[in-house]
Design a protein around this motif. Structure first.
Motif, PDB file in Angstrom:
ATOM      1  N   MET A 252       0.857  -1.171   0.000  1.00 55.41           N
ATOM      2  CA  MET A 252       0.000   0.000   0.000  1.00 55.41           C
ATOM      3  C   MET A 252       0.904   1.235   0.000  1.00 55.41           C
ATOM      4  O   MET A 252       1.863   1.321   0.753  1.00 55.41           O
ATOM      5  N   THR A 253       0.558   2.149  -0.847  1.00 52.90           N
ATOM      6  CA  THR A 253       1.364   3.354  -0.931  1.00 52.90           C
ATOM      7  C   THR A 253       1.040   4.296   0.231  1.00 52.90           C
ATOM      8  O   THR A 253       0.036   4.137   0.924  1.00 52.90           O
ATOM      9  N   LEU A 254       1.897   5.255   0.396  1.00 48.02           N
ATOM     10  CA  LEU A 254       1.687   6.227   1.467  1.00 48.02           C
ATOM     11  C   LEU A 254       0.432   7.064   1.216  1.00 48.02           C
ATOM     12  O   LEU A 254      -0.289   7.405   2.152  1.00 48.02           O
ATOM     13  N   GLY A 255       0.147   7.352  -0.044  1.00 46.93           N
ATOM     14  CA  GLY A 255      -1.067   8.104  -0.366  1.00 46.93           C
ATOM     15  C   GLY A 255      -2.321   7.327  -0.042  1.00 46.93           C
ATOM     16  O   GLY A 255      -3.297   7.872   0.476  1.00 46.93           O
ATOM     17  N   GLY A 256      -2.317   6.023  -0.351  1.00 52.82           N
ATOM     18  CA  GLY A 256      -3.456   5.176  -0.019  1.00 52.82           C
ATOM     19  C   GLY A 256      -3.668   5.071   1.471  1.00 52.82           C
ATOM     20  O   GLY A 256      -4.801   5.062   1.966  1.00 52.82           O
ATOM     21  N   LEU A 257      -2.579   4.989   2.210  1.00 53.52           N
ATOM     22  CA  LEU A 257      -2.666   4.939   3.666  1.00 53.52           C
ATOM     23  C   LEU A 257      -3.222   6.244   4.226  1.00 53.52           C
ATOM     24  O   LEU A 257      -4.057   6.233   5.130  1.00 53.52           O
ATOM     25  N   ALA A 258      -2.812   7.351   3.653  1.00 53.61           N
ATOM     26  CA  ALA A 258      -3.323   8.649   4.103  1.00 53.61           C
ATOM     27  C   ALA A 258      -4.821   8.783   3.813  1.00 53.61           C
ATOM     28  O   ALA A 258      -5.574   9.303   4.643  1.00 53.61           O
ATOM     29  N   ILE A 259      -5.260   8.297   2.653  1.00 51.74           N
ATOM     30  CA  ILE A 259      -6.684   8.351   2.322  1.00 51.74           C
ATOM     31  C   ILE A 259      -7.488   7.480   3.275  1.00 51.74           C
ATOM     32  O   ILE A 259      -8.554   7.882   3.757  1.00 51.74           O
TER      33      ILE A 259
ATOM     34  N   LEU B 235     -12.524  -1.557  -1.404  1.00 51.20           N
ATOM     35  CA  LEU B 235     -12.198  -2.941  -1.694  1.00 51.20           C
ATOM     36  C   LEU B 235     -12.195  -3.194  -3.200  1.00 51.20           C
ATOM     37  O   LEU B 235     -11.304  -3.882  -3.719  1.00 51.20           O
ATOM     38  N   GLY B 236     -13.160  -2.639  -3.890  1.00 48.86           N
ATOM     39  CA  GLY B 236     -13.201  -2.799  -5.338  1.00 48.86           C
ATOM     40  C   GLY B 236     -12.006  -2.172  -6.031  1.00 48.86           C
ATOM     41  O   GLY B 236     -11.424  -2.768  -6.948  1.00 48.86           O
ATOM     42  N   ILE B 237     -11.613  -0.991  -5.597  1.00 46.40           N
ATOM     43  CA  ILE B 237     -10.453  -0.328  -6.189  1.00 46.40           C
ATOM     44  C   ILE B 237      -9.188  -1.114  -5.905  1.00 46.40           C
ATOM     45  O   ILE B 237      -8.343  -1.309  -6.791  1.00 46.40           O
ATOM     46  N   ALA B 238      -9.034  -1.593  -4.674  1.00 47.62           N
ATOM     47  CA  ALA B 238      -7.838  -2.366  -4.320  1.00 47.62           C
ATOM     48  C   ALA B 238      -7.780  -3.674  -5.103  1.00 47.62           C
ATOM     49  O   ALA B 238      -6.708  -4.079  -5.564  1.00 47.62           O
ATOM     50  N   THR B 239      -8.920  -4.328  -5.294  1.00 50.76           N
ATOM     51  CA  THR B 239      -8.956  -5.571  -6.055  1.00 50.76           C
ATOM     52  C   THR B 239      -8.613  -5.317  -7.515  1.00 50.76           C
ATOM     53  O   THR B 239      -7.827  -6.051  -8.125  1.00 50.76           O
ATOM     54  N   TYR B 240      -9.176  -4.266  -8.081  1.00 48.99           N
ATOM     55  CA  TYR B 240      -8.867  -3.920  -9.466  1.00 48.99           C
ATOM     56  C   TYR B 240      -7.385  -3.631  -9.635  1.00 48.99           C
ATOM     57  O   TYR B 240      -6.745  -4.129 -10.564  1.00 48.99           O
ATOM     58  N   ARG B 241      -6.841  -2.839  -8.737  1.00 49.49           N
ATOM     59  CA  ARG B 241      -5.411  -2.498  -8.822  1.00 49.49           C
ATOM     60  C   ARG B 241      -4.527  -3.731  -8.684  1.00 49.49           C
ATOM     61  O   ARG B 241      -3.502  -3.834  -9.325  1.00 49.49           O
ATOM     62  N   ARG B 242      -4.935  -4.641  -7.847  1.00 42.47           N
ATOM     63  CA  ARG B 242      -4.163  -5.865  -7.620  1.00 42.47           C
ATOM     64  C   ARG B 242      -4.082  -6.702  -8.880  1.00 42.47           C
ATOM     65  O   ARG B 242      -3.019  -7.156  -9.270  1.00 42.47           O
ATOM     66  N   PHE B 243      -5.231  -6.895  -9.546  1.00 42.35           N
ATOM     67  CA  PHE B 243      -5.245  -7.756 -10.724  1.00 42.35           C
ATOM     68  C   PHE B 243      -4.840  -7.007 -11.991  1.00 42.35           C
ATOM     69  O   PHE B 243      -4.353  -7.629 -12.933  1.00 42.35           O
ATOM     70  N   ALA B 244      -5.053  -5.722 -12.053  1.00 45.17           N
ATOM     71  CA  ALA B 244      -4.678  -4.953 -13.241  1.00 45.17           C
ATOM     72  C   ALA B 244      -3.160  -4.830 -13.334  1.00 45.17           C
ATOM     73  O   ALA B 244      -2.601  -4.842 -14.431  1.00 45.17           O
ATOM     74  N   SER B 245      -2.473  -4.718 -12.211  1.00 53.09           N
ATOM     75  CA  SER B 245      -1.015  -4.553 -12.258  1.00 53.09           C
ATOM     76  C   SER B 245      -0.282  -5.879 -12.360  1.00 53.09           C
ATOM     77  O   SER B 245       0.904  -5.900 -12.617  1.00 53.09           O
ATOM     78  N   SER B 246      -0.967  -7.020 -12.177  1.00 52.99           N
ATOM     79  CA  SER B 246      -0.276  -8.314 -12.223  1.00 52.99           C
ATOM     80  C   SER B 246      -0.032  -8.778 -13.649  1.00 52.99           C
ATOM     81  O   SER B 246       0.758  -9.669 -13.874  1.00 52.99           O
ATOM     82  N   GLY B 247      -0.696  -8.165 -14.646  1.00 54.08           N
ATOM     83  CA  GLY B 247      -0.524  -8.568 -16.039  1.00 54.08           C
ATOM     84  C   GLY B 247       0.737  -8.035 -16.675  1.00 54.08           C
ATOM     85  O   GLY B 247       1.172  -8.504 -17.716  1.00 54.08           O
ATOM     86  N   THR B 248       1.370  -7.045 -16.079  1.00 52.45           N
ATOM     87  CA  THR B 248       2.558  -6.448 -16.693  1.00 52.45           C
ATOM     88  C   THR B 248       3.817  -6.909 -16.051  1.00 52.45           C
ATOM     89  O   THR B 248       3.880  -7.456 -15.017  1.00 52.45           O
TER      90      THR B 248
END
Length: 70
Positions: A1-8, A57-70
Motif C-alpha cells: 500500500m502506498t503512502l497516499g493510499g494509507l493517508a486516504i 475494496l473494489g479499487i484495491a482488487t482492481y489495482r491488484r489484478f490490473a497490475s499483475s498482467g505487466t
C-alpha cells in the motif's frame, strides 16, 4: 500500500468518526439516553460507511489484478 493510499484510508476513518460524534451529540440534545443516541447516530451513517468500504475494496482488487498482467 502506498503512502497516499494509507493517508486516504486514515482520513476516511477520522472523517467517519467525526460524523458519528457529531450525530451522537445532536441526538443527545433531543434528550435521548447516551446508548440510544449513539446507536441511532451509527445507524444513520452505516450505509455510507459500508459503501465506502466496498468502493475501497473494489479499487484495491482492481489495482491488484490490473497490475499483475505487466
Amino acid at each position: 500500500m502506498t503512502l497516499g493510499g494509507l493517508a486516504i484510508a486514515i482520513g476516511l476513518l477520522v472523517d467517519c468518526a467525526v460524523v458519528v460524534v457529531e450525530n451522537a451529540f445532536e441526538r443527545l440534545g433531543h434528550d435521548n439516553p447516551f446508548v440510544i443516541a449513539l446507536v441511532t447516530a451509527l445507524m444513520a451513517i452505516a450505509g455510507t460507511i459500508y459503501n465506502v468500504a466496498l468502493l475501497m475494496l473494489g479499487i484495491a482488487t482492481y489495482r491488484r489484478f490490473a497490475s499483475s498482467g505487466t
